[in-house]
Scaffold this active site. Sequence first.
Site, short mmCIF file in Angstrom:
data_model
loop_
_atom_site.label_atom_id
_atom_site.label_comp_id
_atom_site.label_asym_id
_atom_site.label_seq_id
_atom_site.Cartn_x
_atom_site.Cartn_y
_atom_site.Cartn_z
N CYS B 10 45.95 41.96 40.43
CA CYS B 10 46.17 42.59 39.12
C CYS B 10 45.64 44.03 39.18
O CYS B 10 45.10 44.47 40.19
CB CYS B 10 45.44 41.81 38.04
SG CYS B 10 43.71 41.54 38.41
N CYS B 13 42.08 44.72 40.48
CA CYS B 13 41.80 44.64 41.91
C CYS B 13 42.23 45.93 42.61
O CYS B 13 41.54 46.42 43.49
CB CYS B 13 42.53 43.46 42.54
SG CYS B 13 42.72 42.07 41.44
#
Lengths: 350, 80
Positions: B10, B13
Amino acid sequence: MTLVERLRPTTPVLRVAALVGAAAVWFAAYELNRPLWDAVVFDLAGQDPESRLGSGIHFFLYDTVKIVLLLAGIIFVVTVLRSFMSVERTRALLGGRREGVGNVLAAALGVITPFCSCSAVPAFIGFLATGVPVGVTMSFLVASPLINEVAIALLLGLFGVGPTLLYVGAGLVIAIVSGLVLGRIRAERWIEPFVFETRLGGQLIDSTVRLTWDQRIQMGVEEVGTILRRIWPYLLVGIGLGAVIHGWAPEDFFATYAGPGNPAGVLVAVLIGVPLYSNAAGVLPLVEALHDKGLPMGTLLAFMMAVVALSLPEIILLRRVLRPPLIAAFVGVVALGIIAVGYLFNLVLG
Amino acid sequence: MIIKVLGPGCANCVNLERVTREALEQLGVEATVEKVTDFPTIVGYGVMSTPGLVVDEQLVLSGRVPTAAHVREILEPLVR
């Protein structure tokens, strides 16, 4: 160095002064919003407040500023408060709870724990690995997206305290009951086996301990930026549609098809809302415009809940740990709960 | 030094990987930065809220995206 880092106050007195100053600017901007656009649209540009174009443009400009202000204020406050909670602490609080009490606690913690739906799978595995029952875990996973700070901010600003409390209360009840139901159907058989083989290894790091006030405030400022950057397209489309409905839709168009007289109204609203992927920021301007057109609050709250609680990306993520029958049960139970709440509100308020 | 960024991919990250690389550059340290997207492995490090940062198999941070300066503070004692 970011703007925030350069502006960061260095002493507690300066920090409090900066917060008070920011709050004063916020309130002033909020109070000046309506007079400003009244003057610009109606006096300066000479638009007629009664005309479709005039009232539509005014609605769009006024609502955009009001909603952005509300979002910035409430996201900041909520993020700073939530920086005292973490998923790790929530898991520790839920460990060893029985169903029932556990479901109530999990739903409440789902509201106050900072949680991104991209963490749904690791949190699910982590909860189960430490013995939190499936149903209790589900109460948490339902409450977390269903009752969200963006929706609370907008409901509070657009509809006041009453509907906001109804929304939070209804969301809690749906999360608790959904978890209780999903805990009763022996859901374990529909959970991917690797979940039960995974051990929560290493040492857990609680990201919230030892944060300074400066860091918490900085997190709040950053979160406002992050969320606004993410949701502005939804917001503009939502407010744009709201403005169109506000200015152009015939007064009784929606009331005829989805108003109090139509018994299938809530059902239709939820069926439209579930596959619709948006967020509270995109939906609430629409809800406000539809409410002005005579749609009942229960139907509108049900529509909003269906949009925010069940989203396709989260369901795809959950598919990694849940088998299709449990996914179907999860979506079905939550959708039924939302429909029931919608009808109940229409009955009570109508 | 092996650094692992834990998370299913996502936005958080991606941001964590970016600030980690920034911090490494500021420190002038050579390190391998790997991505871990596999859920059992992520949970195996004790991470329940992504993203997580692992340095030489030791979890140093999870649950939020820090600033590059903060990552530098974490990495500094570990490289010496």
